[in-house]
Design an enzyme around this catalytic site. Structure first.
Site, PDB file in Angstrom:
ATOM      1  N   ASP A  13      55.200  68.601 -76.463  1.00  0.00           N
ATOM      2  CA  ASP A  13      55.114  68.683 -77.745  1.00  0.00           C
ATOM      3  C   ASP A  13      54.366  67.697 -78.804  1.00  0.00           C
ATOM      4  O   ASP A  13      54.540  67.326 -79.971  1.00  0.00           O
ATOM      5  CB  ASP A  13      56.449  69.070 -78.613  1.00  0.00           C
ATOM      6  CG  ASP A  13      57.004  70.408 -78.017  1.00  0.00           C
ATOM      7  OD1 ASP A  13      56.423  71.082 -77.727  1.00  0.00           O
ATOM      8  OD2 ASP A  13      58.198  70.321 -77.865  1.00  0.00           O
ATOM      9  N   LYS A  16      49.110  68.369 -78.453  1.00  0.00           N
ATOM     10  CA  LYS A  16      48.014  68.764 -77.528  1.00  0.00           C
ATOM     11  C   LYS A  16      47.086  69.848 -78.147  1.00  0.00           C
ATOM     12  O   LYS A  16      46.007  69.590 -78.209  1.00  0.00           O
ATOM     13  CB  LYS A  16      48.519  69.161 -76.204  1.00  0.00           C
ATOM     14  CG  LYS A  16      49.224  68.046 -75.467  1.00  0.00           C
ATOM     15  CD  LYS A  16      49.850  68.579 -74.112  1.00  0.00           C
ATOM     16  CE  LYS A  16      50.970  69.530 -74.301  1.00  0.00           C
ATOM     17  NZ  LYS A  16      52.153  69.144 -74.919  1.00  0.00           N
ATOM     18  N   GLY A  40      53.957  75.883 -76.258  1.00  0.00           N
ATOM     19  CA  GLY A  40      53.780  76.331 -77.697  1.00  0.00           C
ATOM     20  C   GLY A  40      52.904  75.442 -78.234  1.00  0.00           C
ATOM     21  O   GLY A  40      53.287  74.245 -78.559  1.00  0.00           O
ATOM     22  N   HIS A  41      51.654  75.697 -78.351  1.00  0.00           N
ATOM     23  CA  HIS A  41      50.607  74.617 -78.775  1.00  0.00           C
ATOM     24  C   HIS A  41      50.192  75.160 -80.448  1.00  0.00           C
ATOM     25  O   HIS A  41      49.798  76.225 -80.573  1.00  0.00           O
ATOM     26  CB  HIS A  41      49.326  74.733 -77.884  1.00  0.00           C
ATOM     27  CG  HIS A  41      49.932  74.203 -76.528  1.00  0.00           C
ATOM     28  ND1 HIS A  41      48.915  73.955 -75.529  1.00  0.00           N
ATOM     29  CD2 HIS A  41      50.929  73.578 -76.321  1.00  0.00           C
ATOM     30  CE1 HIS A  41      49.568  73.244 -74.313  1.00  0.00           C
ATOM     31  NE2 HIS A  41      50.583  73.461 -74.878  1.00  0.00           N
ATOM     32  N   GLN A 222      53.204  70.975 -71.645  1.00  0.00           N
ATOM     33  CA  GLN A 222      54.284  70.123 -71.422  1.00  0.00           C
ATOM     34  C   GLN A 222      53.803  68.535 -71.344  1.00  0.00           C
ATOM     35  O   GLN A 222      52.870  68.364 -71.998  1.00  0.00           O
ATOM     36  CB  GLN A 222      54.987  70.394 -69.810  1.00  0.00           C
ATOM     37  CG  GLN A 222      55.825  71.736 -69.993  1.00  0.00           C
ATOM     38  CD  GLN A 222      54.769  72.999 -69.822  1.00  0.00           C
ATOM     39  OE1 GLN A 222      54.161  73.106 -68.907  1.00  0.00           O
ATOM     40  NE2 GLN A 222      55.002  74.003 -70.760  1.00  0.00           N
TER      41      GLN A 222
HETATM   42  P1  GDP Z   1      51.820  70.621 -78.371  1.00  0.00           P
HETATM   43  O1  GDP Z   1      52.965  71.404 -77.551  1.00  0.00           O
HETATM   44  O2  GDP Z   1      51.710  69.440 -77.622  1.00  0.00           O
HETATM   45  O3  GDP Z   1      50.736  71.369 -78.690  1.00  0.00           O
HETATM   46  O4  GDP Z   1      52.495  70.496 -79.708  1.00  0.00           O
HETATM   47  P2  GDP Z   1      53.293  71.479 -80.566  1.00  0.00           P
HETATM   48  O5  GDP Z   1      52.356  72.228 -81.328  1.00  0.00           O
HETATM   49  O6  GDP Z   1      54.572  71.977 -79.903  1.00  0.00           O
HETATM   50  O7  GDP Z   1      53.990  70.273 -81.530  1.00  0.00           O
HETATM   51  C1  GDP Z   1      53.519  69.588 -82.391  1.00  0.00           C
HETATM   52  C2  GDP Z   1      53.882  69.965 -83.892  1.00  0.00           C
HETATM   53  O8  GDP Z   1      53.620  68.805 -84.747  1.00  0.00           O
HETATM   54  C3  GDP Z   1      53.229  71.180 -84.343  1.00  0.00           C
HETATM   55  O9  GDP Z   1      54.207  71.800 -85.464  1.00  0.00           O
HETATM   56  C4  GDP Z   1      51.905  70.670 -85.262  1.00  0.00           C
HETATM   57  O10 GDP Z   1      51.553  71.416 -86.242  1.00  0.00           O
HETATM   58  C5  GDP Z   1      52.774  69.383 -85.733  1.00  0.00           C
HETATM   59  N1  GDP Z   1      51.560  68.203 -85.859  1.00  0.00           N
HETATM   60  C6  GDP Z   1      50.503  67.904 -85.072  1.00  0.00           C
HETATM   61  N2  GDP Z   1      49.787  66.864 -85.450  1.00  0.00           N
HETATM   62  C7  GDP Z   1      50.458  66.445 -86.254  1.00  0.00           C
HETATM   63  C8  GDP Z   1      50.332  65.115 -87.505  1.00  0.00           C
HETATM   64  O11 GDP Z   1      49.765  64.308 -87.285  1.00  0.00           O
HETATM   65  N3  GDP Z   1      51.329  65.180 -88.376  1.00  0.00           N
HETATM   66  C9  GDP Z   1      52.414  65.996 -88.494  1.00  0.00           C
HETATM   67  N4  GDP Z   1      53.192  65.673 -89.511  1.00  0.00           N
HETATM   68  N5  GDP Z   1      52.577  67.194 -87.868  1.00  0.00           N
HETATM   69  C10 GDP Z   1      51.437  67.429 -86.774  1.00  0.00           C
HETATM   70  P1  IMO Z   2      54.410  71.914 -74.564  1.00  0.00           P
HETATM   71  O1  IMO Z   2      53.220  72.613 -73.773  1.00  0.00           O
HETATM   72  C1  IMO Z   2      58.365  70.610 -74.919  1.00  0.00           C
HETATM   73  C2  IMO Z   2      61.104  71.549 -71.438  1.00  0.00           C
HETATM   74  C3  IMO Z   2      62.037  72.589 -71.509  1.00  0.00           C
HETATM   75  C4  IMO Z   2      63.105  72.118 -70.444  1.00  0.00           C
HETATM   76  C5  IMO Z   2      62.357  71.821 -69.182  1.00  0.00           C
HETATM   77  C6  IMO Z   2      62.152  72.839 -68.269  1.00  0.00           C
HETATM   78  O2  IMO Z   2      54.480  73.001 -75.906  1.00  0.00           O
HETATM   79  O3  IMO Z   2      54.473  70.404 -74.693  1.00  0.00           O
HETATM   80  P2  IMO Z   2      60.940  75.346 -68.222  1.00  0.00           P
HETATM   81  O4  IMO Z   2      61.251  76.520 -69.217  1.00  0.00           O
HETATM   82  O5  IMO Z   2      59.663  74.735 -68.276  1.00  0.00           O
HETATM   83  O6  IMO Z   2      61.717  75.732 -67.101  1.00  0.00           O
HETATM   84  O7  IMO Z   2      61.938  74.034 -68.953  1.00  0.00           O
HETATM   85  O8  IMO Z   2      60.895  71.581 -69.907  1.00  0.00           O
HETATM   86  N1  IMO Z   2      59.654  72.274 -71.773  1.00  0.00           N
HETATM   87  C7  IMO Z   2      59.028  71.818 -72.851  1.00  0.00           C
HETATM   88  N2  IMO Z   2      59.375  70.780 -73.750  1.00  0.00           N
HETATM   89  N3  IMO Z   2      57.285  71.120 -74.738  1.00  0.00           N
HETATM   90  C8  IMO Z   2      56.958  72.108 -73.793  1.00  0.00           C
HETATM   91  O9  IMO Z   2      55.748  72.569 -73.707  1.00  0.00           O
HETATM   92  C9  IMO Z   2      57.694  72.426 -72.815  1.00  0.00           C
HETATM   93  N4  IMO Z   2      57.893  73.354 -71.755  1.00  0.00           N
HETATM   94  C10 IMO Z   2      58.900  73.042 -71.081  1.00  0.00           C
HETATM   95  O10 IMO Z   2      62.648  72.491 -72.974  1.00  0.00           O
HETATM   96  O11 IMO Z   2      63.869  70.874 -70.997  1.00  0.00           O
HETATM   97 MG    MG Z   3      54.489  72.573 -77.874  1.00  0.00          MG
END
Ligand code: GDP
Ligand code: IMO
Ligand code: MG
Length: 429
Positions: A13, A16, A40-41, A222
């Site tokens: 998270d 990416k 979840g991207h 991840q």
């Molecule tokens: P990913 O899994 O690495 O793609 O990241 P996620 O989407 O799960 O989590 C990143 C969260 O931070 C999302 O809700 C984005 O919309 C938000 N986000 C990304 N870049 C920024 C930023 O620079 N500032 C803030 N406030 N939110 C951001």
């Molecule tokens: P993105 O791509 C954050 C964590 C889960 C758990 C561990 C194992 O959005 O960054 P799993 O279901 O993969 O067997 O769970 O990994 N986990 C993540 N945490 N971002 C993710 O993906 C994750 N995918 C798995 O919360 O601790």
């Molecule tokens: Mg994510």
């Protein structure tokens, strides 16, 4: 030509998805190499928010190809939901933009039950998985019992039935009760839907693209600290999230790897169980959580929050060979008077700046205090507008990590992105 790789350096998270979307204009093909619907991207642009799980984050930029690689585990039911939502949102030509590897493995409905069953017997040592069946699907792959995307075009009923029966026997041994019928029906509809997409020999496809000089970006899911080998085992996911995973998850030779973009938050989060040395369980942690909206995009779970951890980051940079850093969510720190940076750990009275095999409960994080910038970063659009304390924060991290920070993100929107070192981002080869 080479394949650039973009991946997370912390516990997932990091942001990416947003950055892949931002970088897509410079590439021809975006390829996911591991993970599944545990990811979840999130992307935001034009006042709308999108969450992608299995589909690469380059899908919104027209004229680009997107590939779900062999290293991904794909759930046909959730894939159908994801693709249909995109089509409903206007991506009617998704079948032209997206290709899927025949060698990607399928997540079966019973994998989800197995995921829950394995967690249920773990008591206090639960991993806190996303419950999407990721671990069991990869387990079947490695134990040579998996069902692959390509199988849906062959004698699918037989392979599916055999796998399901094996899973059901395991579930009985756990005395785990579940209701399969309705889920299975929808899942089989997903299988039929999957057949309407281009299912390809992706290793040939990607290598042909390389030979023809197309620019390729591999998208990780991840984060490094969740890698099955190098993460905080056993509190990890079940795939190789690191750069080397892109070679295996796409079928490209290591010699083709170009830049390695390492994405990290200006602080740190983790969802699920497991060690987190710089975690804040106090009101500062709550403040980071609220300001950063740190709730999982897949499960809605509250993310644990803490200060940035340079011990873990240095380790992640090392195992990935990171060449460019990208710092996300800088704006979340806008109001802090002081920002702490973890530079070392103390274990048993001994100071360590390497990531240990096990992280004992009595580990103490050692911090350096840096002044906060205490101004609104969200509307900034060029480096020259950086507050002095922010420039100092960046310089400190670069000096400690030994890799340049090339992009800074100051908000969730695509536009809230500052490319500080464009000459290091745009491929020169
Ligand atoms: P990913 O899994 O690495 O793609 O990241 P996620 O989407 O799960 O989590 C990143 C969260 O931070 C999302 O809700 C984005 O919309 C938000 N986000 C990304 N870049 C920024 C930023 O620079 N500032 C803030 N406030 N939110 C951001
Ligand atoms: P993105 O791509 C954050 C964590 C889960 C758990 C561990 C194992 O959005 O960054 P799993 O279901 O993969 O067997 O769970 O990994 N986990 C993540 N945490 N971002 C993710 O993906 C994750 N995918 C798995 O919360 O601790
Ligand atoms: Mg994510």
């Amino acid at each position: 030509m080479s394949v650039d790789v973009l991946l997370g350096l912390q516990w997932g998270d990091e942001g990416k998805g947003k950055i892949v979307d931002v970088l897509t204009p410079w590439y021809d093909l975006i390829a996911r190499f591991q993970g599944g619907t545990n990811a979840g991207h999130t992307l935001e642009f034009g006042g709308k928010k999108y969450v992608l799980r299995s589909i690469p984050s380059g899908v919104f930029q027209g004229g680009k190809k997107n590939l779900i690689g062999n290293g991904v585990v794909l759930d046909p039911l959730l894939f159908k939901e994801e693709a249909e939502a995109l089509i409903a949102g206007g991506l009617s030509d998704i079948r032209k933009r997206l290709l899927i590897s025949r060698k990607a493995h399928l997540i079966l409905p019973t994998h989800r039950f197995l995921d829950a069953a394995y967690e249920s017997v773990k008591g206090d040592s639960k991993i806190g998985t996303t419950g999407k069946g990721i671990g069991p699907a990869y387990t079947d792959k490695v134990s040579r019992n998996g069902v692959r995307v390509g199988d849906i075009l062959q004698d699918f009923n037989t392979v599916y039935r055999q796998a399901k029966e094996r899973h059901e026997a395991i579930l009985r041994s756990f005395d785990y009760s579940y209701e399969l019928r309705e889920l299975e029906e929808r899942w089989l509809e997903g299988v039929a839907y999957l057949k309407t997409f281009s299912l390809v020999d992706s290793e040939y496809f990607i290598n042909m693209n390389l030979t023809e000089g197309r620019r390729i970006l591999a998208e990780g899911a991840q984060g490094t600290m969740l890698d099955v080998d190098f993460g905080s085992y056993p509190f990890v996911t079940s795939s190789s999230t690191i750069c080397a995973g892109s070679c295996i998850g796409l079928g490209i030779a290591p010699k083709h790897i170009g830049e390695v973009f390492g994405v990290f938050k200006a602080y740190c989060t983790r969802v699920g169980s497991g060690p987190f040395p710089s975690e804040l369980t106090d009101e500062t942690g709550d403040r980071l959580c609220e300001l950063g909206h740190e709730y999982g995009s897949v499960t809605g779970r509250r993310r644990r929050c803490g200060w940035i951890d340079l011990v873990a980051l240095r380790y992640a940079i090392m195992v990935n060979g990171v060449t460019r850093l990208i710092m996300m969510k800088s704006d979340v720190l806008d109001t802090f008077e002081t920002i702490k940076v973890c530079v070392a750990y103390t274990i048993d009275g001994r100071r360590m700046d390497t990531f240990p095999y096990m992280l004992p409960a009595d580990l103490r994080a050692e911090y350096v205090d840096l002044p906060g910038w205490q101004s609104d970063m969200t509307a900034i659009n060029q480096k020259s507008q950086f507050p002095q304390a922010f420039s100092h924060y960046i310089a400190f991290l670069e000096e400690q990590l030994g890799v340049p920070i090339t992009i800074v993100s100051v908000g969730p929107d695509r536009e809230q992105t500052i490319i500080c070192k464009p000459e290091l981002i745009i491929q020169s080869n």
